[in-house]
Design a protein around this motif. Structure first.
Motif, short mmCIF file in Angstrom:
data_model
loop_
_atom_site.label_atom_id
_atom_site.label_comp_id
_atom_site.label_asym_id
_atom_site.label_seq_id
_atom_site.Cartn_x
_atom_site.Cartn_y
_atom_site.Cartn_z
N GLU A 149 -7.73 12.44 -1.37
CA GLU A 149 -8.05 11.13 -0.81
C GLU A 149 -9.00 10.41 -1.74
OE1 GLU A 149 -7.56 8.04 1.60
OE2 GLU A 149 -6.60 9.99 1.96
N SER B 214 -9.18 4.12 -2.62
CA SER B 214 -8.20 3.14 -2.16
C SER B 214 -6.97 3.77 -1.56
CB SER B 214 -7.79 2.24 -3.34
OG SER B 214 -8.91 1.59 -3.91
N GLY B 215 -7.05 5.05 -1.21
CA GLY B 215 -5.93 5.74 -0.62
C GLY B 215 -5.65 7.05 -1.35
N PRO B 216 -4.56 7.74 -1.00
CA PRO B 216 -4.24 9.01 -1.63
C PRO B 216 -4.06 8.88 -3.14
CG PRO B 216 -2.93 8.71 0.35
CD PRO B 216 -3.61 7.40 0.08
N THR C 223 0.35 5.40 -4.67
CA THR C 223 1.28 4.28 -4.46
C THR C 223 1.68 3.65 -5.78
OG1 THR C 223 -0.65 2.85 -4.11
CG2 THR C 223 0.41 3.76 -2.16
N ALA D 188 4.57 0.17 -1.72
CA ALA D 188 3.36 0.93 -1.42
C ALA D 188 3.30 1.31 0.05
CB ALA D 188 2.13 0.11 -1.81
N GLY D 189 3.83 0.42 0.93
CA GLY D 189 3.82 0.73 2.35
C GLY D 189 4.62 1.97 2.69
N LYS E 115 2.49 5.02 1.67
CA LYS E 115 1.38 5.22 2.62
C LYS E 115 1.90 5.78 3.94
CE LYS E 115 -1.60 1.57 0.77
NZ LYS E 115 -2.22 0.26 1.04
N ALA F 236 0.68 9.32 5.65
CA ALA F 236 -0.31 8.98 6.68
C ALA F 236 -0.74 10.18 7.51
CB ALA F 236 0.26 7.89 7.59
#
Length: 410
Positions: free
Chosen positions: A235, A238-240, A253, A270-271, A274, A278
């Motif tokens: 993690e 800005s995200g994984p 992403t 990118a969605g 994610k 999640a």
């Protein structure tokens, strides 16, 4: 003609980059607005001159590389810098730099100060497209048959017409560059530096991440497919992030999306990345240097299987009055968490307990740079004078309680 730029803090590493010996020849430029003779000291002087500006990135490193079809390399570079400085309002700003000769070609690096004498900071917004516009003008004026492809071609043509350079705009449109598919650079300048520093090919890393993505149908499968390739998933801010063998993090992403775009011509949104990731419980990047992803994930699974365990919505607790530990999920608070004798909480308590005068001085020091060290010394000097103390009040003009023996900062 191509150009590149990076904004930063400056420093000796930048000067060493300009002097690197891998070039066939390095010609140090005559600086402007600087008194130092050596390049490394010139860069230091640029940084020192920028201390009055409200920015932590006061230095702008730019390079230009004329196309081999342009016979007058020196003239093309001079014209580019003239247009560039006029475009960004850098005329008269201090700079230093060097010309590199490599494979019988010359390209030039310049390092500018972005802070004006007034303290105002030069606006370099949308700098890529603005530099490209300068380069297209040079190419046209130097007789190149076609412009260098650019993803900003349509925006450049529009800006050229607004500036009255219809001749350059017509030349670009006649070449078809505004209708061609937008080129995408293999690496950004930052990615290129990371690749040079780590020795890890970003193309290979992207291919491995995309293969892991295609082999899996959920987050757990993606994680295992990455592990099989010597990569880990953590993690990040800005995200994984996918962590390579050197411990360098790459936003998942961006890595997967860029790999798909290069392989198939269509980016994985990118969605979608994610959404697949999640449900994973990931350790923070930097914990255990990115080596415990498998243990974190497996531990999270065991915790979920145990009723009332950390995986059941709870977190491990330390021994200090049931204080919730801030460690990673599934990890016991072996060292008393962050509230122990040497923890962050204890340090904050010690800071809060310091005298008000000492806290004020520390605040001035932490505001950054030698300017505020000088400010703290000036405050010391002023506060030593008797007239600073305000008659009839219980505090001085800084709000520090007055005692019989007025306190001195530090």
């Amino acid at each position: 003609m191509i150009s590149g730029a990076m904004r930063g803090k400056g420093g000796d590493a930048l000067a060493r980059h300009l002097l690197k010996v891998e070039n066939e020849q390095v010609i140090v430029l005559v600086p402007r607005g600087l008194g130092s003779r050596e390049l490394i000291n010139q860069v230091r002087e640029l940084v020192a001159l920028s201390l009055g500006g409200r920015t932590d990135r006061p230095v702008y490193h730019v390079h230009c590389d004329p196309d081999p079809e342009i016979a007058d390399n020196d003239g093309a570079r001079a014209r580019f810098w003239h247009l560039f400085e006029a475009e960004f309002g850098l005329t008269g700003q201090p700079f230093c730099g060097a010309v590199h000769v490599k494979h019988a070609r010359r390209h030039e690096h310049r390092v500018y100060s972005l802070v004006r004498p007034s303290g105002a900071v030069v606006d370099i917004g949308h700098d890529f497209a603005r530099r490209e516009r300068c380069a297209r003008i040079v190419e046209y004026e130097r007789g190149m048959p076609r412009p260098t492809p650019s993803k900003h071609s349509r925006a450049i043509v529009s800006a050229l017409r607004e500036q009255g350079r219809d001749d350059v705009a017509d030349w670009m449109e006649a070449s078809g560059t505004t209708q061609a598919a937008r080129p995408v650079a293999r690496l950004s300048p930052q990615e290129r530096l990371i690749e040079e520093r780590t020795g890890v090919s970003l193309d290979d890393l992207r291919a491995a991440a995309l293969a892991a993505w295609r082999e899996s149908s959920d987050g757990a499968g993606f994680l295992e497919a990455l592990r099989a390739r010597g990569l880990s998933l953590r993690e990040g801010r800005s995200g994984p992030v996918v962590v390579d063998a050197t411990g360098t993090a790459h936003l998942a992403t961006r890595l997967v999306g860029a790999a798909a775009r290069r392989a198939d011509g269509e980016r994985i949104p990118a969605g979608d990345v994610k959404a697949r990731l999640a449900g994973l419980t990931l350790g923070k990047h930097g914990d255990d240097h990115g080596t415990a992803v498998g243990r974190d994930h497996a531990g999270a699974g065991r915790d979920q299987a145990a009723p009332g365990g950390p995986g059941d919505g709870a977190r491990p607790r330390g021994d200090a009055g049931g204080e919730v530990a801030r460690g990673r999920p599934g990890r016991a608070d072996a060292d008393g968490g962050r509230r122990g004798e040497r923890g962050v909480g204890d340090a904050l308590d010690r800071l809060a307990a310091r005298p008000a005068a000492a806290r004020l001085r520390a605040g001035l020091r932490l505001m950054g740079g030698g300017r505020n060290a000088a400010l703290a010394q000036a405050v010391d000097s002023v506060r030593s004078r008797g007239w600073v103390w305000v008659p009839g009040t219980r505090t001085d003009i800084w709000g520090v309680p007055i005692s019989a023996d007025p306190p001195r900062l530090g």
